[in-house]
Design a protein around this motif. Structure first.
Motif, PDB file in Angstrom:
ATOM      1  N   ARG A   1      -5.888   1.030   3.074  1.00 13.41           N
ATOM      2  CA  ARG A   1      -5.958   1.775   1.813  1.00 13.41           C
ATOM      3  C   ARG A   1      -6.278   0.892   0.602  1.00 13.41           C
ATOM      4  O   ARG A   1      -7.105   1.275  -0.229  1.00 13.41           O
ATOM      5  CB  ARG A   1      -4.650   2.561   1.576  1.00 13.41           C
TER       6      ARG A   1
ATOM      7  N   GLU B   1     -11.605   6.288   7.526  1.00 16.75           N
ATOM      8  CA  GLU B   1     -10.358   6.415   6.769  1.00 16.75           C
ATOM      9  C   GLU B   1      -9.931   5.097   6.127  1.00 16.75           C
ATOM     10  O   GLU B   1      -9.961   4.039   6.771  1.00 16.75           O
ATOM     11  CB  GLU B   1      -9.244   6.907   7.697  1.00 16.75           C
ATOM     12  N   PHE B   2      -9.533   5.202   4.877  1.00 14.76           N
ATOM     13  CA  PHE B   2      -8.884   4.095   4.178  1.00 14.76           C
ATOM     14  C   PHE B   2      -7.415   4.493   4.037  1.00 14.76           C
ATOM     15  O   PHE B   2      -6.992   5.039   3.015  1.00 14.76           O
ATOM     16  CB  PHE B   2      -9.532   3.855   2.823  1.00 14.76           C
ATOM     17  N   VAL B   3      -6.692   4.261   5.100  1.00 18.34           N
ATOM     18  CA  VAL B   3      -5.282   4.645   5.152  1.00 18.34           C
ATOM     19  C   VAL B   3      -4.477   3.448   5.644  1.00 18.34           C
ATOM     20  O   VAL B   3      -5.012   2.479   6.183  1.00 18.34           O
ATOM     21  CB  VAL B   3      -5.060   5.858   6.086  1.00 18.34           C
TER      22      VAL B   3
ATOM     23  N   ASP C   1      -4.349   8.041   0.232  1.00 17.62           N
ATOM     24  CA  ASP C   1      -5.350   7.798   1.270  1.00 17.62           C
ATOM     25  C   ASP C   1      -6.728   8.250   0.797  1.00 17.62           C
ATOM     26  O   ASP C   1      -6.863   9.164  -0.014  1.00 17.62           O
ATOM     27  CB  ASP C   1      -4.984   8.554   2.547  1.00 17.62           C
ATOM     28  N   ARG C   2      -7.760   7.598   1.342  1.00 15.63           N
ATOM     29  CA  ARG C   2      -9.151   7.993   1.105  1.00 15.63           C
ATOM     30  C   ARG C   2      -9.791   8.233   2.462  1.00 15.63           C
ATOM     31  O   ARG C   2      -9.712   7.377   3.357  1.00 15.63           O
ATOM     32  CB  ARG C   2      -9.910   6.895   0.364  1.00 15.63           C
TER      33      ARG C   2
ATOM     34  N   HIS D   1       0.806  -1.215   0.000  1.00 17.29           N
ATOM     35  CA  HIS D   1       0.000   0.000   0.000  1.00 17.29           C
ATOM     36  C   HIS D   1       0.843   1.271   0.000  1.00 17.29           C
ATOM     37  O   HIS D   1       0.311   2.369   0.121  1.00 17.29           O
ATOM     38  CB  HIS D   1      -0.946   0.015   1.214  1.00 17.29           C
TER      39      HIS D   1
END
Length: 440
Positions: free
Chosen positions: A26, A20-22, A8-9, A3
Motif C-alpha cells: 500500500r 492491488e496496492f494492499v 487500499d488501492r 501501512h
C-alpha cells in the motif's frame, strides 16, 4: 514500512485481473500520484503500432502497473526479504519513468538520450518523486539508481527488473499481444514463475543468481522466447509501423537540424534545447510526452488552433508533419534478408530520391534493417539454466545457439515516400531476381 492507516488501492487490469496496492504494498501507491508517474499515461506503450493495430492505444502507465504486479508475484515466489523485496517492486514500478515520447523511437532521434539515465535522474533529482521515495525508505532513491547503473547487489534482484526474462518483458509481451489483438504473444507466465529459482552460480561475494529449473520450465521459457520473436516480426516491426516510426524520426531530425541553428518551428522549445545539447531539468523533461509532441506536429502541419498561420515555415517539416497526422505513410519495398545490400544500393537510391526531392532527398527515404531475435543477452543480463541432463548448470544463451531464438533474422526494406515507389521498385525486383539465381 508502516501501512496500517492507509487506504487500499486496486486497479482492474485486462491482462492480470486485479492489481492491488494492499498490505505491505500500500505505501508504494504514493508513487502513483507523482507528476512523473502520471505522465506515463500520456506515453503510448507501443510507439506507433496504433497506426496499424487500432487497439494498441495502451500506455506505459498500465504497463508499469503490470510490471509491478509480476514483481509482486516473483518476490512472493522467491521468498525475498526486506529491503530487497521492496526495492524490486519499486524498481519495477518505476522502470519506465524516464521514457521519452513514443518510447524507443525518441531515442532514434536523439541518440544521446537514454531513458534509463533519465529514469535515474527523475528518481534522484525530481523533488516530488524523491520526497515520496524517501518517505518509503530514506535511502530508496539511491538504491533504485543502482538498478539503472547495474551496480545493485544482489545481482539476481537487478536481473528480475532488467534482463532477458525480467518483469518488464514478462508483462509487456502479454499486454501488447492483448491490445494489438495478435495471438502470437501467448505464453505460460505462471509456469515460468514456478521455474524461477535463486542459486549460487558465481564465486566471490555475490554468488547468487537468477536461474531457471530446466525440468520445470524450459519449455515455457522457449514458448515465451518464440512469442517474443513472433511479436517483433509481425507487430513491432510491421512494415507500416516501421514506416510511421521512420517518418517521425525524419521529421524530428529535420526539426533538430533547424534547432541547432536557432531556426526551429515554434511549439517544442524543450526538444530544441535537447537538439542543441543543452541540459534539461527534470521539470522540462516531464513536459515531453506523446500529447505535447503531436500537438506541436499538428501546429507545424497547419492543423493547430492557429491554422495555416501557425504552420512551419520549413517546407520539409510542414510536409512530413502533414503526411504523418493524415496517415499518408511512406511505402516499403522488400529488399530481402541480407543487411549488406543496404550499402550496395544506397547511392542509387539517393540519386533517384534527389531527382524528385532535390537537396531534401534524405528526408524521404530510409534503408531499414529490422532484426527479430528472441534472446540476446548483453553483459550482466545472461540467464542460467540448472538441472540440464547434459550440461548441469549452463547459460540460456548456450542452450539456444542451435535454435532460431538465438540468431538474429533480418528483414531489409526500403522505406520511401510514395512518389519514389515507381522509380525504386526495379531496384527491389533486381535484388529478388539475383537472390533466386544465387545457389545456396
Amino acid at each position: 514500512m508502516p501501512h496500517s492507516n492507509l487506504a487500499d488501492r486496486v486497479f482492474r487490469d485486462p491482462v492480470h485481473g486485479l492489481i492491488e496496492f494492499v498490505g505491505e504494498n500500500r505505501p508504494l501507491a504514493a508513487i502513483l500520484d507523482t507528476r512523473a508517474f502520471q505522465r506515463l499515461r500520456r506515453v503510448k506503450q507501443m510507439g506507433f503500432a496504433w497506426q496499424v493495430y487500432s487497439g494498441a492505444e495502451h500506455s506505459r502507465f498500465g504497463h508499469a502497473l503490470g510490471a509491478f504486479h509480476v514483481a509482486s508475484l516473483v518476490v512472493e515466489r522467491l521468498k525475498l526479504e526486506e529491503p530487497v523485496r521492496m526495492h524490486v517492486k519499486a524498481a519495477a514500478l518505476l522502470h519506465d519513468v524516464g521514457h521519452g515520447p513514443f518510447s524507443h523511437t525518441w531515442e532514434q532521434v536523439f541518440p544521446s538520450f537514454d531513458h534509463e539515465e533519465w529514469g535515474a535522474r527523475i528518481i534522484t533529482e525530481d523533488e516530488e518523486m524523491t520526497t515520496v521515495l524517501r518517505g518509503l525508505a530514506p535511502d530508496l532513491p539511491e538504491a533504485l539508481s543502482r538498478f539503472t547503473d547495474k551496480t545493485y547487489k544482489p545481482t539476481f534482484a537487478r536481473k528480475l527488473v532488467s534482463s532477458q526474462l525480467d518483469v518488464d518483458r514478462l508483462d509487456y509481451l502479454l499486454r501488447d499481444g492483448h491490445y494489438s489483438g495478435a495471438g502470437y504473444a501467448t505464453y505460460d507466465l505462471e509456469w515460468i514463475l514456478h521455474a524461477l529459482r535463486i542459486e549460487d552460480v558465481h564465486k566471490g561475494d555475490d554468488p547468487e543468481d537468477l536461474v531457471i529449473d530446466y525440468r520445470r520450465g524450459m519449455y515455457a521459457v522457449e514458448q515465451y522466447l518464440f512469442a517474443r520473436t513472433y511479436m517483433y516480426a509481425q507487430v513491432y516491426h510491421h512494415k507500416a509501423v516501421r514506416a510511421a516510426e521512420r517518418m517521425f524520426v525524419k521529421l524530428l531530425s529535420r526539426f533538430s537540424e533547424l534547432a541547432k541553428v536557432g531556426n526551429e518551428p515554434a511549439g517544442l522549445a524543450v526538444a530544441a534545447k535537447l537538439a542543441r545539447g543543452e541540459r534539461l531539468s527534470t521539470g522540462e523533461f516531464l513536459f515531453l510526452d506523446d500529447y505535447s509532441l503531436f500537438g506541436a506536429i499538428d501546429t507545424w502541419a497547419g492543423l493547430g488552433a492557429e491554422g495555416e498561420a501557425g504552420a512551419a515555415k520549413d517546407p520539409v517539416v510542414r510536409d512530413l508533419a502533414n503526411r504523418l497526422v493524415r496517415r499518408r505513410l511512406f511505402k516499403t519495398l522488400d529488399l530481402g534478408d541480407d543487411p549488406k545490400v543496404i550499402e550496395q544500393v544506397r547511392g542509387e537510391v539517393h540519386k533517384i530520391a534527389e531527382s524528385v526531392f532535390g537537396d531534401d532527398a534524405s528526408s524521404y527515404y530510409y534503408l531499414d534493417n529490422a532484426e527479430q531475435i528472441g534472446y540476446s543477452a548483453h553483459s550482466g543480463e545472461e540467464l542460467y539454466v540448472v538441472g540440464h541432463p547434459r550440461y548441469g548448470t549452463v547459460t540460456l544463451g548456450r542452450l539456444l545457439e542451435d535454435l532460431p531464438l538465438g540468431r538474429p533474422v533480418s528483414t531489409v526494406r526500403l522505406v520511401c515516400a510514395p512518389e519514389l515507389v515507381k522509380s525504386l521498385r526495379p531496384i527491389a525486383e533486381s535484388l529478388r531476381d539475383h537472390s533466386r539465381d544465387t545457389p545456396e
